[in-house]
Design a protein around this motif. Structure first.
Motif, mmCIF file in Angstrom:
data_model
loop_
_atom_site.group_PDB
_atom_site.id
_atom_site.type_symbol
_atom_site.label_atom_id
_atom_site.label_comp_id
_atom_site.label_asym_id
_atom_site.label_seq_id
_atom_site.Cartn_x
_atom_site.Cartn_y
_atom_site.Cartn_z
ATOM 1 N N ALA B 49 53.306 -10.723 28.327
ATOM 2 C CA ALA B 49 54.777 -10.724 27.985
ATOM 3 C C ALA B 49 55.128 -9.451 28.723
ATOM 4 C CB ALA B 49 55.214 -10.734 26.627
ATOM 5 N N ARG B 50 54.210 -8.391 28.510
ATOM 6 C CA ARG B 50 54.782 -6.968 28.968
ATOM 7 C C ARG B 50 54.650 -6.946 30.518
ATOM 8 N NH1 ARG B 50 56.439 -4.137 24.500
ATOM 9 N NH2 ARG B 50 55.314 -4.790 22.805
ATOM 10 N N ARG B 52 55.399 -9.559 32.244
ATOM 11 C CA ARG B 52 56.593 -10.349 32.556
ATOM 12 C C ARG B 52 57.860 -9.440 32.940
ATOM 13 N NH1 ARG B 52 57.348 -15.010 35.209
ATOM 14 N NH2 ARG B 52 56.031 -15.905 33.958
ATOM 15 N N GLU B 64 63.322 -2.504 23.487
ATOM 16 C CA GLU B 64 62.601 -3.727 22.462
ATOM 17 C C GLU B 64 63.538 -3.439 21.150
ATOM 18 O OE1 GLU B 64 58.580 -3.978 21.943
ATOM 19 O OE2 GLU B 64 58.776 -5.772 20.638
ATOM 20 N N VAL B 97 56.844 -13.555 20.431
ATOM 21 C CA VAL B 97 58.092 -13.231 21.238
ATOM 22 C C VAL B 97 58.452 -11.656 21.239
ATOM 23 C CG1 VAL B 97 60.005 -13.978 19.761
ATOM 24 C CG2 VAL B 97 60.474 -14.091 22.327
ATOM 25 N N VAL B 113 60.898 -12.594 25.851
ATOM 26 C CA VAL B 113 59.765 -13.129 26.509
ATOM 27 C C VAL B 113 58.933 -13.423 25.466
ATOM 28 C CG1 VAL B 113 57.989 -12.533 27.985
ATOM 29 C CG2 VAL B 113 60.365 -11.196 28.291
ATOM 30 N N MET B 114 58.330 -14.863 25.692
ATOM 31 C CA MET B 114 57.342 -15.484 24.698
ATOM 32 C C MET B 114 55.782 -14.812 25.372
ATOM 33 S SD MET B 114 58.699 -19.025 23.539
ATOM 34 C CE MET B 114 57.736 -18.786 22.119
ATOM 35 N N ASP B 115 55.025 -14.696 24.362
ATOM 36 C CA ASP B 115 53.602 -14.359 24.712
ATOM 37 C C ASP B 115 52.739 -15.082 24.518
ATOM 38 O OD1 ASP B 115 51.508 -12.816 25.305
ATOM 39 O OD2 ASP B 115 51.630 -11.462 23.673
ATOM 40 N N GLY B 121 51.612 -18.780 21.904
ATOM 41 C CA GLY B 121 53.020 -18.529 22.046
ATOM 42 C C GLY B 121 53.742 -19.618 20.987
#
Lengths: 360, 287
Positions: B49-50, B52, B64, B97, B113-115, B121
């Protein structure tokens, strides 16, 4: 009927509580405008799919004995009323015992019982008129979801119900209540019609899940369900939902966003089937009972968690044993909430609907 | 649903090499660019996610929000609490997320953003809550909404409560929709189950990365139900595009610019200017 002796009887064809059906047609026989029967000629429950639930064995044995005694009485003209009455009393006690301590997994089995009342039973016994409306105007008519205009003691509403069927042939025709995208799209289109006509909406949920197949994916199963869920928040008409059997995941929720959501006492509602959950967690479908326990899928558990608003009690012994009485209870719940929600302005309805799910 | 199905195969010894799922080539990890594509076939590897966020939003524009929203084990589900503890330790975020404010090509957005590394996820109450808050923020501040999806579906360990997150998120998105809010959903590998059947699919524009697995039921479940092999490319982005289920397939390297352009169209900005900025950047990179 075969002779019965002692306790160690084997009952391969015990009608698993279906004797109410066998005692002749139940409910009023009304002329319906609907053609819901034409596609699916209904008859009595299909013997081939009946099965006895193992935990019901003590009840079934008593039922069998009572039947035996009754037939003995009629063939010999002996007066056995006293004995029959005593046995019936005893059977009620046994039923009470068994049904007051059902495990979650046992409830799942009751929820899936082939003799449990299905959509067609509710249409027959609960409604005074029903006009089925077919098709999603896009692709096809999905028999797994029944939609139509209904009248119940002067109250009019749109009925949407998963359709399971009672015979093997019917079950195949309705795809075991596993709907395709066109089923969900049909439901949404008819909900919009209800909104336009100023009618409330009643949904009866009873599906193992939305159908996992190639065509379903091609035509956007996920998208159809998502669209229904989202748009149900905007419908400016009361929506009442009842899980009457299986509440299988997204396939259930696709017609399950309601102002008031209830579950029959022995229905279940879950994000995944216990078998599926067990297969993932313990790599074994045999652990389904443990999974059923862990998932908290029973009506009382979900009432406690705030997922559903009401639990509709079933007669002791389950809806499959007393379908008529069950349908009467469902009817009473529906009547109460149809009347109550009729008073609520549309704006307030949709606000409260969102607030309810927002808090979950 | 079954996030565990997507668990990564064991890495090669030392974790120096990774096998391409697309062409089977062994790739030396240091050869990966930031985009994490296979140099041979262009296969899009999963990214965190990061990473992304780095790739997508304007530099250090991600602010965030609600990072403290964490999992509650309301069902007291076997082994779940420990699993969450381990996952939080490994991933460094509290849930599957990340949400907040960001800017893409200068356009402010509500960004999620989903992780996938966080329990596949999967969506439980916390994920549902953060998506709802994000939609509500977008609604309150008149921001477009952009969500990158990567999920195995609803989180089994939270039972029907996780199922209800499908309703909760869609309810919030319905309000956003009624207020004419603009929502872009980006489907990445994999997006299945309850996430596809809820917030991922009700966007105004749906983009997909090439070759991503996208569907309602997982391919294994379908295969077991039908007892037959599935067609080649079934449930991949290209299949969905052909069937009319997504708007565009966009390679990872172009997503930032595509999203920038869409935002420009939606908010009365200048898409041509976004294109020009993108070309300049590409030129600089080439030098």
């Amino acid at each position: 009927m075969q002779g019965v002796s002692g306790h160690s009887i084997s009952l391969p064809f015990v009608p698993s509580g279906c004797w109410i059906y066998n005692s002749g047609p139940v409910g009023k026989s009304k002329k319906k405008n609907g053609d819901h029967k034409s596609a699916l000629q209904r008859s009595g429950p299909d013997r081939s799919v009946e099965r006895a639930l193992s935990f019901e064995q003590p009840i079934l044995e008593m039922e069998h004995k009572i039947q035996e005694l009754k037939s003995l009485a009629s063939s010999t003209r002996l007066d056995l009323n006293g004995e029959v009455l005593a046995l019936e009393q005893r059977m009620l006690q046994v039923t009470d015992q068994v049904y007051s301590g059902l495990t979650p997994w046992e409830r799942v089995q009751v929820a899936r019982h082939p003799c449990r009342p299905v959509a067609a039973d509710y249409v027959d016994q609960m409604l005074d008129d029903f006009v089925e409306l077919h098709g999603d105007r896009l692709y096809a008519d999905d028999r797994a979801i029944l939609t139509g205009l209904a009248t119940m003691e002067g109250r009019r509403f749109l009925l949407i119900a998963h359709r399971k069927g009672k015979t093997t042939q019917e079950r195949l025709l309705c795809n075991f209540a596993c709907a395709h995208p066109e089923g969900y799209r049909k439901a949404l289109a008819k909900m919009r019609l209800a909104e336009k006509l100023g009618m409330p909406i009643v949904t009866l949920i009873n599906t193992p899940g939305a159908y996992p197949g190639i065509g379903a994916e091609e035509r956007g199963q996920a998208s159809a369900i998502a669209q229904n869920i989202r748009e149900m928040f905007s419908i400016r008409a009361p929506i009442l939902c009842i899980v009457i059997g299986e509440g299988g995941s997204g396939g259930a929720l696709g017609i399950g966003v309601g102002d008031r959501v209830a579950m029959l006492e022995h229905s279940y509602y879950s994000v995944i089937s216990p078998e599926g959950c067990a297969a993932i967690l313990w790599k074994s479908g045999d652990k389904a009972p443990e999974a059923a326990d862990a998932l908290k899928l029973t009506a009382p558990d979900l009432r406690r968690l705030g997922v559903v608003d009401d639990v509709i009690a079933e007669p002791r012994g389950g809806a499959h044993r007393y379908p008529e009485a069950t349908i009467v209870t469902v009817k009473a719940w529906l009547s109460r909430w149809l009347d109550e929600l009729a008073e609520v302005p549309a704006e307030e309805l949709t606000d409260r609907r969102y607030a309810k799910f927002r808090a979950m | 649903m079954a996030w565990s199905r997507f668990k990564k195969k064991k890495n090669m010894p030392g974790g120096l090499w990774e096998k391409c799922e697309g062409c089977g080539a062994m790739i030396f990890r240091k050869d990966f660019s930031a985009l994490k594509l296979c140099p041979d076939c262009g296969h899009h590897f999963s990214i965190g996610a990061r990473e992304r966020i780095e790739l997508t939003v304007d530099e250090s524009s991600f602010n965030e929000l609600w990072a403290d929203v964490s999992t509650v084990d309301r069902l007291d589900f076997v082994g779940y609490a420990e699993k969450i503890d381990r996952t939080v330790g490994k991933c460094g975020n509290n849930e599957a997320v990340l949400t907040g404010r960001a800017a893409v090509h200068g356009y402010s957005v509500a960004f999620g953003v989903m992780d996938f590394a966080f329990l596949g996820g999967s969506m439980g109450v916390a994920v549902g809550e953060k998506i709802c808050r994000l939609a509500e923020l977008a609604l309150a501040e008149g921001l477009p909404l952009v969500i990158f999806c990567a999920s195995g579906g609803a989180r089994m360990h939270e039972g029907a409560l996780s199922l209800m997150q499908m309703a909760k998120t869609c309810g919030a998105l319905q309000r956003f929709h009624e207020a004419s809010g603009f929502y872009i959903s980006v489907l990445t590998n994999p997006t299945t189950g309850g996430v596809t059947a809820s917030f991922a699919s009700v966007a105004d524009v749906i983009l997909a990365e090439p070759g991503a697995l996208i569907g309602f039921a997982g391919p294994r479940v379908i295969k077991e139900t039908l007892k037959q092999d599935l067609p080649k490319g079934f449930q991949r982005s290209e299949f969905l595009l052909e069937k009319g289920q997504v708007d565009r397939i966009v390679p990872r390297g172009e997503l930032r610019n595509e999203i920038g352009k869409l935002l420009a169209y939606a908010t009365g900005g200048d898409p041509v200017a976004v294109g020009a900025v993108a070309e300049d950047a590409a030129d600089r990179e080439a030098e």
